[in-house]
Scaffold this motif. Structure first.
Motif, PDB file in Angstrom:
ATOM      1  N   UNK A 164       0.835  -1.210   0.000  1.00 26.10           N
ATOM      2  CA  UNK A 164       0.000   0.000   0.000  1.00 26.10           C
ATOM      3  C   UNK A 164       0.868   1.258   0.000  1.00 26.10           C
ATOM      4  N   UNK A 165       1.870   1.297   0.867  1.00 26.54           N
ATOM      5  CA  UNK A 165       2.722   2.481   0.984  1.00 26.54           C
ATOM      6  C   UNK A 165       3.510   2.719  -0.300  1.00 26.54           C
ATOM      7  N   UNK A 166       4.072   1.659  -0.860  1.00 26.91           N
ATOM      8  CA  UNK A 166       4.859   1.790  -2.087  1.00 26.91           C
ATOM      9  C   UNK A 166       3.980   2.185  -3.265  1.00 26.91           C
ATOM     10  N   UNK A 167       2.746   1.681  -3.296  1.00 25.24           N
ATOM     11  CA  UNK A 167       1.812   2.054  -4.363  1.00 25.24           C
ATOM     12  C   UNK A 167       1.506   3.547  -4.301  1.00 25.24           C
ATOM     13  N   UNK A 168       1.330   4.074  -3.103  1.00 26.17           N
ATOM     14  CA  UNK A 168       1.070   5.514  -2.955  1.00 26.17           C
ATOM     15  C   UNK A 168       2.285   6.334  -3.380  1.00 26.17           C
ATOM     16  N   UNK A 169       3.477   5.895  -3.003  1.00 23.17           N
ATOM     17  CA  UNK A 169       4.691   6.604  -3.418  1.00 23.17           C
ATOM     18  C   UNK A 169       4.816   6.567  -4.943  1.00 23.17           C
ATOM     19  N   UNK A 170       4.549   5.409  -5.547  1.00 26.42           N
ATOM     20  CA  UNK A 170       4.631   5.303  -7.004  1.00 26.42           C
ATOM     21  C   UNK A 170       3.640   6.256  -7.663  1.00 26.42           C
ATOM     22  N   UNK A 171       2.451   6.364  -7.105  1.00 24.20           N
ATOM     23  CA  UNK A 171       1.436   7.285  -7.642  1.00 24.20           C
ATOM     24  C   UNK A 171       1.978   8.721  -7.626  1.00 24.20           C
ATOM     25  N   UNK A 190       3.140  11.346 -10.898  1.00 24.87           N
ATOM     26  CA  UNK A 190       2.661  12.721 -11.082  1.00 24.87           C
ATOM     27  C   UNK A 190       3.773  13.693 -11.464  1.00 24.87           C
ATOM     28  N   UNK A 191       5.019  13.289 -11.277  1.00 24.42           N
ATOM     29  CA  UNK A 191       6.152  14.143 -11.651  1.00 24.42           C
ATOM     30  C   UNK A 191       6.411  14.105 -13.162  1.00 24.42           C
ATOM     31  N   UNK A 192       5.885  13.094 -13.846  1.00 23.42           N
ATOM     32  CA  UNK A 192       5.990  12.953 -15.303  1.00 23.42           C
ATOM     33  C   UNK A 192       7.445  12.942 -15.799  1.00 23.42           C
ATOM     34  N   UNK A 193       8.307  12.224 -15.099  1.00 24.89           N
ATOM     35  CA  UNK A 193       9.701  12.118 -15.550  1.00 24.89           C
ATOM     36  C   UNK A 193      10.110  10.682 -15.854  1.00 24.89           C
ATOM     37  N   UNK A 194       9.381   9.704 -15.331  1.00 25.81           N
ATOM     38  CA  UNK A 194       9.730   8.304 -15.562  1.00 25.81           C
ATOM     39  C   UNK A 194       9.164   7.862 -16.906  1.00 25.81           C
ATOM     40  N   UNK A 195      10.040   7.535 -17.830  1.00 30.44           N
ATOM     41  CA  UNK A 195       9.627   7.125 -19.175  1.00 30.44           C
ATOM     42  C   UNK A 195       9.510   5.608 -19.321  1.00 30.44           C
ATOM     43  N   UNK A 245      12.905   5.441  -9.142  1.00 34.60           N
ATOM     44  CA  UNK A 245      12.484   6.669  -8.474  1.00 34.60           C
ATOM     45  C   UNK A 245      11.515   6.380  -7.322  1.00 34.60           C
ATOM     46  N   UNK A 246      10.702   5.347  -7.450  1.00 36.87           N
ATOM     47  CA  UNK A 246       9.813   4.954  -6.354  1.00 36.87           C
ATOM     48  C   UNK A 246      10.629   4.462  -5.166  1.00 36.87           C
ATOM     49  N   UNK A 247      11.641   3.651  -5.422  1.00 34.86           N
ATOM     50  CA  UNK A 247      12.516   3.194  -4.342  1.00 34.86           C
ATOM     51  C   UNK A 247      13.177   4.379  -3.653  1.00 34.86           C
ATOM     52  N   UNK A 248      13.689   5.304  -4.444  1.00 32.07           N
ATOM     53  CA  UNK A 248      14.363   6.484  -3.910  1.00 32.07           C
ATOM     54  C   UNK A 248      13.398   7.301  -3.039  1.00 32.07           C
ATOM     55  N   UNK A 249      12.208   7.595  -3.578  1.00 35.58           N
ATOM     56  CA  UNK A 249      11.233   8.413  -2.847  1.00 35.58           C
ATOM     57  C   UNK A 249      10.690   7.677  -1.627  1.00 35.58           C
ATOM     58  N   UNK A 250      10.559   6.374  -1.704  1.00 30.75           N
ATOM     59  CA  UNK A 250      10.104   5.593  -0.553  1.00 30.75           C
ATOM     60  C   UNK A 250      11.093   5.756   0.597  1.00 30.75           C
ATOM     61  N   UNK A 307      13.667  -1.751 -20.198  1.00 32.90           N
ATOM     62  CA  UNK A 307      12.330  -2.106 -19.717  1.00 32.90           C
ATOM     63  C   UNK A 307      11.288  -1.500 -20.641  1.00 32.90           C
ATOM     64  N   UNK A 308      10.056  -1.771 -20.312  1.00 32.67           N
ATOM     65  CA  UNK A 308       8.942  -1.287 -21.115  1.00 32.67           C
ATOM     66  C   UNK A 308       8.634   0.168 -20.793  1.00 32.67           C
ATOM     67  N   UNK A 309       8.070   0.894 -21.767  1.00 30.05           N
ATOM     68  CA  UNK A 309       7.620   2.266 -21.477  1.00 30.05           C
ATOM     69  C   UNK A 309       6.512   2.236 -20.425  1.00 30.05           C
ATOM     70  N   UNK A 310       6.392   3.303 -19.660  1.00 27.02           N
ATOM     71  CA  UNK A 310       5.275   3.414 -18.726  1.00 27.02           C
ATOM     72  C   UNK A 310       3.995   3.631 -19.514  1.00 27.02           C
ATOM     73  N   UNK A 311       2.859   3.411 -18.852  1.00 26.08           N
ATOM     74  CA  UNK A 311       1.568   3.642 -19.507  1.00 26.08           C
ATOM     75  C   UNK A 311       1.464   5.095 -19.981  1.00 26.08           C
ATOM     76  N   UNK A 312       1.958   6.029 -19.167  1.00 26.85           N
ATOM     77  CA  UNK A 312       1.910   7.442 -19.547  1.00 26.85           C
ATOM     78  C   UNK A 312       2.690   7.701 -20.825  1.00 26.85           C
ATOM     79  N   UNK A 313       3.848   7.090 -20.943  1.00 32.02           N
ATOM     80  CA  UNK A 313       4.691   7.286 -22.120  1.00 32.02           C
ATOM     81  C   UNK A 313       4.011   6.723 -23.372  1.00 32.02           C
TER      82      UNK A 313
END
Length: 154
Positions: free
Chosen positions: A56-63, A67-72, A80-85, A143-149
């Motif tokens: 749950x916590x990691x999912x929120x951090x990933x969300x 929102x920063x729109x930098x992970x392609x 970046x999720x690991x770093x921010x966590x 790796x694969x592109x993110x859904x946003x990309x």
């Protein structure tokens, strides 16, 4: 995108798990894999609860990272999720790491920024050195592109 098994396992490995509440370096009551929300000293949890809260916590951090729109790519999002966590989303938002990524910095420049974050309480910690090494390498893993990309390309 959801938390992958790769990221979940890596976070479990890097965070370590304590099933009894303890005070973190900042004095905040913490339990499991770094969970702090609603924790009181004296609390105890099961290994399954620790894993569920980590997810749950990691999912929120990933969300928040999304929102920063930098992970392609998925790998960039995971790094970046690991770093921010670990350091907090606020510190990521204010970091030279994020600025370097946004400016299209080179692989060496971005990896150098990850590796600056290895100190806690004024001491260089081997666990943080290992974590930042993984994040710096994983950020550039194929790796694969993110859904946003993918949506941006359509």
């Amino acid at each position: 995108m959801q938390i992958t098994d790769t990221l979940l396992q890596k976070l479990m490995e890097m965070e370590g798990c304590r099933l009894s509440a303890y005070r973190d370096e900042g004095g905040v009551p913490t339990i499991g894999y770094g969970h702090t929300r609603g924790v009181r000293m004296g609390d105890r949890i099961s290994p399954q609860q620790a894993r569920d809260w980590l997810l749950q916590d990691a999912t929120e951090v990933m969300r928040q990272v999304r929102r920063l729109h930098v992970a392609r790519t998925e790998a960039q999002l995971e790094a970046l999720t690991s770093f921010a966590f670990n350091v907090g989303i606020g510190r990521l938002k204010q970091s030279t790491l994020l600025k370097t990524i946004r400016q299209g910095g080179s692989k060496a420049a971005i990896q150098r920024q990850f590796k600056r974050w290895v100190y806690a309480g004024g001491s260089k910690l081997p666990g943080l050195v290992a974590r930042r090494q993984w994040e710096a390498e994983h950020f550039f893993a194929p790796s694969y592109p993110t859904d946003d990309e993918i949506i941006d390309r359509v």
